[in-house]
Design an enzyme around this catalytic site. Sequence first.
Site, PDB file in Angstrom:
ATOM      1  N   LEU A   1     -18.819  -1.623   1.432  1.00  0.00           N
ATOM      2  CA  LEU A   1     -19.682  -0.636   0.774  1.00  0.00           C
ATOM      3  C   LEU A   1     -19.548  -0.692  -0.744  1.00  0.00           C
ATOM      4  O   LEU A   1     -19.857   0.277  -1.449  1.00  0.00           O
ATOM      5  CB  LEU A   1     -19.367   0.771   1.288  1.00  0.00           C
ATOM      6  CG  LEU A   1     -19.620   0.985   2.785  1.00  0.00           C
ATOM      7  CD1 LEU A   1     -19.304   2.422   3.183  1.00  0.00           C
ATOM      8  CD2 LEU A   1     -21.056   0.631   3.166  1.00  0.00           C
TER       9      LEU A   1
ATOM     10  N   TYR B   1       0.856  -1.185   0.000  1.00  0.00           N
ATOM     11  CA  TYR B   1       0.000   0.000   0.000  1.00  0.00           C
ATOM     12  C   TYR B   1       0.896   1.241   0.000  1.00  0.00           C
ATOM     13  O   TYR B   1       1.552   1.553   0.996  1.00  0.00           O
ATOM     14  CB  TYR B   1      -0.900   0.042   1.233  1.00  0.00           C
ATOM     15  CG  TYR B   1      -2.015  -0.973   1.264  1.00  0.00           C
ATOM     16  CD1 TYR B   1      -2.388  -1.689   0.123  1.00  0.00           C
ATOM     17  CD2 TYR B   1      -2.722  -1.210   2.438  1.00  0.00           C
ATOM     18  CE1 TYR B   1      -3.413  -2.616   0.169  1.00  0.00           C
ATOM     19  CE2 TYR B   1      -3.757  -2.128   2.484  1.00  0.00           C
ATOM     20  CZ  TYR B   1      -4.092  -2.832   1.356  1.00  0.00           C
ATOM     21  OH  TYR B   1      -5.119  -3.748   1.412  1.00  0.00           O
TER      22      TYR B   1
ATOM     23  N   LEU C   1     -13.662  -2.200 -12.608  1.00  0.00           N
ATOM     24  CA  LEU C   1     -14.788  -2.558 -11.735  1.00  0.00           C
ATOM     25  C   LEU C   1     -16.062  -2.524 -12.586  1.00  0.00           C
ATOM     26  O   LEU C   1     -16.697  -1.477 -12.710  1.00  0.00           O
ATOM     27  CB  LEU C   1     -14.906  -1.575 -10.563  1.00  0.00           C
ATOM     28  CG  LEU C   1     -13.783  -1.585  -9.526  1.00  0.00           C
ATOM     29  CD1 LEU C   1     -13.963  -0.441  -8.536  1.00  0.00           C
ATOM     30  CD2 LEU C   1     -13.721  -2.924  -8.791  1.00  0.00           C
ATOM     31  N   PRO C   2     -16.437  -3.633 -13.220  1.00  0.00           N
ATOM     32  CA  PRO C   2     -17.567  -3.632 -14.148  1.00  0.00           C
ATOM     33  C   PRO C   2     -18.876  -3.132 -13.553  1.00  0.00           C
ATOM     34  O   PRO C   2     -19.757  -2.683 -14.298  1.00  0.00           O
ATOM     35  CB  PRO C   2     -17.675  -5.104 -14.564  1.00  0.00           C
ATOM     36  CG  PRO C   2     -16.280  -5.621 -14.428  1.00  0.00           C
ATOM     37  CD  PRO C   2     -15.730  -4.931 -13.215  1.00  0.00           C
TER      38      PRO C   2
ATOM     39  N   LEU D   1     -22.468   1.428  -2.223  1.00  0.00           N
ATOM     40  CA  LEU D   1     -23.399   1.282  -1.114  1.00  0.00           C
ATOM     41  C   LEU D   1     -23.303   2.416  -0.092  1.00  0.00           C
ATOM     42  O   LEU D   1     -23.848   2.305   0.997  1.00  0.00           O
ATOM     43  CB  LEU D   1     -23.189  -0.069  -0.420  1.00  0.00           C
ATOM     44  CG  LEU D   1     -23.760  -1.276  -1.170  1.00  0.00           C
ATOM     45  CD1 LEU D   1     -23.233  -2.579  -0.600  1.00  0.00           C
ATOM     46  CD2 LEU D   1     -25.285  -1.253  -1.124  1.00  0.00           C
TER      47      LEU D   1
ATOM     48  N   GLY E   1     -17.921   2.005  -2.833  1.00  0.00           N
ATOM     49  CA  GLY E   1     -18.611   3.294  -2.846  1.00  0.00           C
ATOM     50  C   GLY E   1     -20.049   3.232  -3.300  1.00  0.00           C
ATOM     51  O   GLY E   1     -20.831   4.156  -3.032  1.00  0.00           O
TER      52      GLY E   1
END
Length: 346
Positions: free
Chosen positions: A207, A56, A229-230, A212, A210
Amino acid sequence: MQTRPLGTGGPQVAPLALGCAGMSDHTAPVDEADAIATIHTALDAGVTLLDTADFYGMGHNEDLIRRALRNGDRGKALLSVKFGGLRGPDGAFLGIEGRPAHVKNALAYSLRRLGTSHVDVYRPARLAPDTPIEDTIGAVAELVQAGYVRHIGLSEVGPETIRRAHAVHPICDVQIEYSLFSRGPETNGILDTCRELGIGVTAYGILAHGLLTGTYRQPAGGDPRAHWLPRFHPDNLAANLTLVDRLRPLADARGVSVAQLATAWVIARSRERGSIVAILGARRPHRVEEALATTDLGLTDTDLRTIEEAVPADAVAGTRYAAPLMSLLDSERGSQPSHQTHGHGE
């Protein structure tokens, strides 16, 4: 805050953990003071498990956590560290590494960056394609014996790999994407295997990146995440946001936000599915404070059924990731898309 065991032999933890990735790996810059304040807010409230990885920010995240814990807060925190993700100087993903020598070398650098003598949970970020899981976990087990690691975890692996790893050394928890929009672990055997073996689950992506939150709106020029992210692709997004809208009256009836309701759902799944801890990806203190309210929401079994009827697992449009990324996930081997899967960028 009430706690729960992270697996049969793991530590007691709060039902919420703090995911620190967004403090280092994010398109928007994060103020370091905000990030450190977020960590302190979580620790002061009793959230002890901090989730990070050596890749990260190419070490930045571990350095940040060290700075946050420098004033005697290390004793309050349980550090969960992932390893094995290889990245180039430009940040490009280069593959997954799980050889024993790499495992030990990676921990040596993590301990230095974190400023600690041990990590509480150490886990491969993904299953390495060219190293048997027994070899990788065997190397971590040697680090446990030497006192550098307290517990061993896994991430994004399927039932067979979980069993093989657990046979080498007891596994504390499996980290997996699990949310109202990602219900695969319920049907592919991962949650059942963990419960059978007494292994905890740390759920990330609670979530849905994003979707949710209840506040996401489609950008006028399209979302750049759509290529990997389809579920954010225009062919899928409208249907997914319609599902989110179904949650609004349920959240309003309880005086909470859609994000709080979605978080509370994950936490409440422990009653049926075993020890599940929700990883909150937060970069600012107020996000932690909002999420903490979900731990007392007390969703009943009837509430859970109502929420799941509003967002059926097979109604979500699009796969979790584009095909090249899905192929890296041992947890998804053999899984079939449950709905339309426009994978632009696949």
